[in-house]
Design a protein around this motif. Structure first.
Motif, PDB file in Angstrom:
ATOM      1  N   LYS A 153     -38.840  80.036 -64.349  1.00  0.00           N
ATOM      2  CA  LYS A 153     -39.736  80.417 -63.268  1.00  0.00           C
ATOM      3  C   LYS A 153     -41.135  79.906 -63.577  1.00  0.00           C
ATOM      4  CE  LYS A 153     -37.241  84.617 -61.922  1.00  0.00           C
ATOM      5  NZ  LYS A 153     -37.333  86.083 -61.708  1.00  0.00           N
ATOM      6  N   LYS A 154     -41.997  79.904 -62.553  1.00  0.00           N
ATOM      7  CA  LYS A 154     -43.363  79.415 -62.730  1.00  0.00           C
ATOM      8  C   LYS A 154     -44.055  80.173 -63.845  1.00  0.00           C
ATOM      9  CE  LYS A 154     -47.688  78.454 -60.301  1.00  0.00           C
ATOM     10  NZ  LYS A 154     -47.756  77.051 -60.747  1.00  0.00           N
ATOM     11  N   SER A 155     -44.728  79.412 -64.720  1.00  0.00           N
ATOM     12  CA  SER A 155     -45.413  80.011 -65.866  1.00  0.00           C
ATOM     13  C   SER A 155     -46.744  79.297 -66.072  1.00  0.00           C
ATOM     14  CB  SER A 155     -44.538  79.894 -67.117  1.00  0.00           C
ATOM     15  OG  SER A 155     -44.229  78.534 -67.380  1.00  0.00           O
ATOM     16  N   ILE A 156     -47.479  79.722 -67.080  1.00  0.00           N
ATOM     17  CA  ILE A 156     -48.733  79.066 -67.430  1.00  0.00           C
ATOM     18  C   ILE A 156     -48.454  77.603 -67.761  1.00  0.00           C
ATOM     19  CG2 ILE A 156     -50.693  79.074 -69.008  1.00  0.00           C
ATOM     20  CD1 ILE A 156     -50.611  81.471 -67.183  1.00  0.00           C
ATOM     21  N   GLU A 157     -49.282  76.705 -67.246  1.00  0.00           N
ATOM     22  CA  GLU A 157     -49.060  75.274 -67.438  1.00  0.00           C
ATOM     23  C   GLU A 157     -50.016  74.716 -68.503  1.00  0.00           C
ATOM     24  OE1 GLU A 157     -48.356  72.986 -63.772  1.00  0.00           O
ATOM     25  OE2 GLU A 157     -48.628  74.890 -62.703  1.00  0.00           O
ATOM     26  N   LYS A 158     -49.544  73.683 -69.203  1.00  0.00           N
ATOM     27  CA  LYS A 158     -50.272  73.132 -70.337  1.00  0.00           C
ATOM     28  C   LYS A 158     -50.906  71.784 -69.993  1.00  0.00           C
ATOM     29  CE  LYS A 158     -49.673  71.746 -75.186  1.00  0.00           C
ATOM     30  NZ  LYS A 158     -48.714  71.642 -76.318  1.00  0.00           N
ATOM     31  N   PHE A 159     -52.167  71.633 -70.387  1.00  0.00           N
ATOM     32  CA  PHE A 159     -52.901  70.382 -70.188  1.00  0.00           C
ATOM     33  C   PHE A 159     -53.672  70.054 -71.466  1.00  0.00           C
ATOM     34  CE2 PHE A 159     -52.328  72.394 -66.131  1.00  0.00           C
ATOM     35  CZ  PHE A 159     -52.025  71.368 -65.259  1.00  0.00           C
ATOM     36  N   LYS A 160     -54.152  68.817 -71.526  1.00  0.00           N
ATOM     37  CA  LYS A 160     -55.036  68.395 -72.605  1.00  0.00           C
ATOM     38  C   LYS A 160     -56.264  67.752 -71.976  1.00  0.00           C
ATOM     39  CE  LYS A 160     -51.092  67.466 -75.604  1.00  0.00           C
ATOM     40  NZ  LYS A 160     -50.351  66.484 -76.420  1.00  0.00           N
ATOM     41  N   LEU A 161     -57.427  68.138 -72.468  1.00  0.00           N
ATOM     42  CA  LEU A 161     -58.688  67.610 -71.960  1.00  0.00           C
ATOM     43  C   LEU A 161     -59.509  67.057 -73.115  1.00  0.00           C
ATOM     44  CD1 LEU A 161     -59.904  70.339 -69.446  1.00  0.00           C
ATOM     45  CD2 LEU A 161     -59.492  67.937 -68.874  1.00  0.00           C
ATOM     46  N   PHE A 162     -60.274  66.015 -72.844  1.00  0.00           N
ATOM     47  CA  PHE A 162     -61.152  65.498 -73.891  1.00  0.00           C
ATOM     48  C   PHE A 162     -62.450  64.982 -73.299  1.00  0.00           C
ATOM     49  CE2 PHE A 162     -58.986  61.615 -72.562  1.00  0.00           C
ATOM     50  CZ  PHE A 162     -59.984  60.664 -72.595  1.00  0.00           C
ATOM     51  N   ILE A 163     -63.472  64.981 -74.117  1.00  0.00           N
ATOM     52  CA  ILE A 163     -64.749  64.351 -73.811  1.00  0.00           C
ATOM     53  C   ILE A 163     -65.220  63.684 -75.089  1.00  0.00           C
ATOM     54  CG2 ILE A 163     -65.983  66.528 -74.241  1.00  0.00           C
ATOM     55  CD1 ILE A 163     -68.133  65.548 -72.280  1.00  0.00           C
ATOM     56  N   GLY A 164     -65.656  62.466 -74.993  1.00  0.00           N
ATOM     57  CA  GLY A 164     -66.086  61.722 -76.172  1.00  0.00           C
ATOM     58  C   GLY A 164     -66.680  60.395 -75.750  1.00  0.00           C
ATOM     59  N   PHE A 165     -66.411  59.359 -76.544  1.00  0.00           N
ATOM     60  CA  PHE A 165     -66.961  58.041 -76.250  1.00  0.00           C
ATOM     61  C   PHE A 165     -65.868  56.986 -76.318  1.00  0.00           C
ATOM     62  CE2 PHE A 165     -70.767  60.360 -77.274  1.00  0.00           C
ATOM     63  CZ  PHE A 165     -71.732  59.802 -76.447  1.00  0.00           C
ATOM     64  N   GLN A 166     -66.108  55.903 -75.606  1.00  0.00           N
ATOM     65  CA  GLN A 166     -65.229  54.745 -75.680  1.00  0.00           C
ATOM     66  C   GLN A 166     -66.028  53.567 -76.211  1.00  0.00           C
ATOM     67  OE1 GLN A 166     -63.722  52.851 -72.009  1.00  0.00           O
ATOM     68  NE2 GLN A 166     -61.698  52.825 -72.956  1.00  0.00           N
ATOM     69  N   ASN A 167     -65.524  52.952 -77.263  1.00  0.00           N
ATOM     70  CA  ASN A 167     -66.174  51.781 -77.843  1.00  0.00           C
ATOM     71  C   ASN A 167     -65.897  50.586 -76.938  1.00  0.00           C
ATOM     72  OD1 ASN A 167     -67.054  49.606 -79.415  1.00  0.00           O
ATOM     73  ND2 ASN A 167     -66.446  50.596 -81.335  1.00  0.00           N
ATOM     74  N   LYS A 168     -66.923  50.047 -76.311  1.00  0.00           N
ATOM     75  CA  LYS A 168     -66.735  48.983 -75.334  1.00  0.00           C
ATOM     76  C   LYS A 168     -66.397  47.642 -75.973  1.00  0.00           C
ATOM     77  CE  LYS A 168     -66.648  49.760 -71.849  1.00  0.00           C
ATOM     78  NZ  LYS A 168     -65.446  50.326 -71.175  1.00  0.00           N
ATOM     79  N   VAL A 169     -66.558  47.538 -77.284  1.00  0.00           N
ATOM     80  CA  VAL A 169     -66.148  46.328 -77.973  1.00  0.00           C
ATOM     81  C   VAL A 169     -64.631  46.174 -77.937  1.00  0.00           C
ATOM     82  CG1 VAL A 169     -66.013  45.234 -80.255  1.00  0.00           C
ATOM     83  CG2 VAL A 169     -68.176  46.188 -79.456  1.00  0.00           C
ATOM     84  N   CYS A 170     -63.933  47.324 -77.982  1.00  0.00           N
ATOM     85  CA  CYS A 170     -62.475  47.280 -78.147  1.00  0.00           C
ATOM     86  C   CYS A 170     -61.735  48.285 -77.264  1.00  0.00           C
ATOM     87  CB  CYS A 170     -62.121  47.562 -79.612  1.00  0.00           C
ATOM     88  SG  CYS A 170     -62.922  49.053 -80.239  1.00  0.00           S
ATOM     89  N   THR A 171     -62.425  49.071 -76.468  1.00  0.00           N
ATOM     90  CA  THR A 171     -61.893  50.152 -75.610  1.00  0.00           C
ATOM     91  C   THR A 171     -61.262  51.279 -76.406  1.00  0.00           C
ATOM     92  OG1 THR A 171     -59.661  49.220 -75.174  1.00  0.00           O
ATOM     93  CG2 THR A 171     -61.469  48.498 -73.734  1.00  0.00           C
ATOM     94  N   ASN A 172     -61.497  51.357 -77.719  1.00  0.00           N
ATOM     95  CA  ASN A 172     -60.981  52.465 -78.514  1.00  0.00           C
ATOM     96  C   ASN A 172     -61.692  53.753 -78.152  1.00  0.00           C
ATOM     97  OD1 ASN A 172     -59.564  50.461 -79.799  1.00  0.00           O
ATOM     98  ND2 ASN A 172     -60.683  50.575 -81.722  1.00  0.00           N
ATOM     99  N   LEU A 173     -60.947  54.848 -78.144  1.00  0.00           N
ATOM    100  CA  LEU A 173     -61.533  56.160 -77.926  1.00  0.00           C
ATOM    101  C   LEU A 173     -62.082  56.721 -79.232  1.00  0.00           C
ATOM    102  CD1 LEU A 173     -59.024  57.987 -75.531  1.00  0.00           C
ATOM    103  CD2 LEU A 173     -61.174  56.845 -74.958  1.00  0.00           C
ATOM    104  N   CYS A 174     -63.230  57.376 -79.142  1.00  0.00           N
ATOM    105  CA  CYS A 174     -63.842  58.060 -80.282  1.00  0.00           C
ATOM    106  C   CYS A 174     -63.999  59.526 -79.873  1.00  0.00           C
ATOM    107  CB  CYS A 174     -65.199  57.456 -80.615  1.00  0.00           C
ATOM    108  SG  CYS A 174     -65.167  55.673 -80.926  1.00  0.00           S
ATOM    109  N   ILE A 175     -63.105  60.365 -80.354  1.00  0.00           N
ATOM    110  CA  ILE A 175     -63.095  61.769 -79.944  1.00  0.00           C
ATOM    111  C   ILE A 175     -63.297  62.656 -81.165  1.00  0.00           C
ATOM    112  CG2 ILE A 175     -61.833  63.566 -78.713  1.00  0.00           C
ATOM    113  CD1 ILE A 175     -60.102  61.398 -77.487  1.00  0.00           C
ATOM    114  N   ALA A 176     -64.278  63.554 -81.090  1.00  0.00           N
ATOM    115  CA  ALA A 176     -64.537  64.498 -82.165  1.00  0.00           C
ATOM    116  C   ALA A 176     -63.665  65.732 -81.990  1.00  0.00           C
ATOM    117  CB  ALA A 176     -66.015  64.898 -82.178  1.00  0.00           C
ATOM    118  N   THR A 177     -63.605  66.543 -83.022  1.00  0.00           N
ATOM    119  CA  THR A 177     -62.758  67.729 -83.004  1.00  0.00           C
ATOM    120  C   THR A 177     -63.131  68.666 -81.871  1.00  0.00           C
ATOM    121  OG1 THR A 177     -62.661  67.539 -85.417  1.00  0.00           O
ATOM    122  CG2 THR A 177     -61.837  69.577 -84.439  1.00  0.00           C
ATOM    123  N   ASP A 178     -64.435  68.875 -81.639  1.00  0.00           N
ATOM    124  CA  ASP A 178     -64.854  69.804 -80.584  1.00  0.00           C
ATOM    125  C   ASP A 178     -64.822  69.165 -79.200  1.00  0.00           C
ATOM    126  OD1 ASP A 178     -67.019  68.116 -80.814  1.00  0.00           O
ATOM    127  OD2 ASP A 178     -68.522  69.701 -80.768  1.00  0.00           O
TER     128      ASP A 178
END
Length: 333
Positions: A153-178
């Protein structure tokens, strides 16, 4: 943050008709395909909880909710076009096509949705130069239906959210713990929007940038790097009691091989002519290799790489020797 995103954005808004540049590479690759927000909205069915037929929050609703928070709560007025990557397509068909051979199905008789989806909004107005690389603020998330129990039955749904930076030299994500909320559980779109705003407010942008800049202060000799790679290769096979006493590294063998290759060949982050490599470059070799991680565990591994490089930084800073690093030839720039 010490300076809120809203304050940053209000001083640096670009024109609404700004051209969106195409990217030659993505923030995640692995087994993924690019799609548009319109495709998710118009062409994909919405999974339901099987026992009560209650709808889940769709990929489109998730992305659009984060977009609304960026625009409404943070006061952003720029042109927001998400980069969206999907994988593990779930195919179906409409009732009238039951029994029809798959090769004969018409497009309007097919249904699809994607089990896993990752997206990213880039905020180019908030940009920093870190160790010679331009980094743009980015905000995004992940939804993986394989981590939901859709047979109940319908229950609490799970998501992941992030905020950080993207290195434009290589499009790599730079995400800190918080900057990552990897187990966000909500029951409505309104709650999702509220929790998104809370993550934005709790992210310490200044500290994140300072820690990334400090990565360029220390470097590894080739012997130290080889020692590090060897220990990383051994790590998965250690006794569990030993693993519990050292840093938990989340990286697979093929990604380690990519790091070794790029140590020699990467255009931007390879070793220097004197066979030394800064921790900033090592970090980017890690985040580049992490692009091959599947959507449902990509963000966690990205943050693990950030934590690991900071762990190595502290080890070198304190002139210590541990499982991954020896300091017989410690080097400081």
């Amino acid at each position: 943050m010490e300076t809120t995103l809203q304050q940053n954005i209000s001083h640096q808004i670009i024109e609404e008709d700004a051209i969106v540049q195409s990217k030659t590479s993505s923030f995640i690759e692995a087994n993924t395909l690019p799609v548009t927000l319109e495709h998710l909205k118009n062409d994909c069915i919405i999974p339901v909880f099987a026992k009560d037929n209650e709808t889940t929050i769709s990929h489109y609703q998730f992305i659009n909710t984060v977009k609304n928070v960026i625009q409404d709560v943070l006061g952003y007025q720029g042109n927001l076009v998400p980069e969206i990557r999907v994988s593990h397509v779930i195919k179906g068909r409409i009732p009238s096509a039951i029994g029809k051979p798959a090769k004969d199905l018409l497009e309007e008789e097919k249904t699809i949705y994607y089990e896993r989806m990752a997206f990213l909004f880039e905020i180019p107005e908030i940009s920093e130069i870190v160790n010679g690389n331009p980094l743009n603020l980015c905000i995004g998330g992940v939804r993986a239906y394989n981590q939901e129990n859709l047979f109940s039955k319908k229950s609490i749904e799970k998501f992941k959210l992030f905020i950080g930076f993207q290195n434009k030299v290589c499009t790599n994500l730079c995400i800190a713990t918080d900057g990552l909320k990897e187990d966000l559980r909500v029951s409505s779109i309104e709650e999702l929007a509220n929790r998104t705003n809370i993550l934005f407010e709790s992210y310490d942008k200044k500290k994140h940038l300072e820690l990334m800049r400090s990565m360029n202060d220390y470097y590894l000799t080739e012997n130290q790097f080889a020692h590090l790679i060897g220990k990383m290769k051994l790590f998965p096979h250690l006794d569990k009691t030993i693993k519990n006493e050292i840093f938990t590294l989340k990286i697979n063998d093929s990604q380690i091989n990519s790091i070794v290759r790029d140590y020699h060949l990467d255009e931007n982050f390879a070793k220097s002519a004197d066979d030394k490599i800064s921790l900033w470059n090592v970090y980017n070799l890690f985040t580049e290799a992490n692009k091959s991680t599947y959507i449902d565990s990509n963000l966690e591994r990205n943050v693990n790489a950030y934590e690991f490089i900071n762990y190595l930084f502290k080890t070198l800073q304190n002139n210590q020797t541990d499982y991954f690093i020896y300091n017989n030839t410690i080097a400081f720039s």
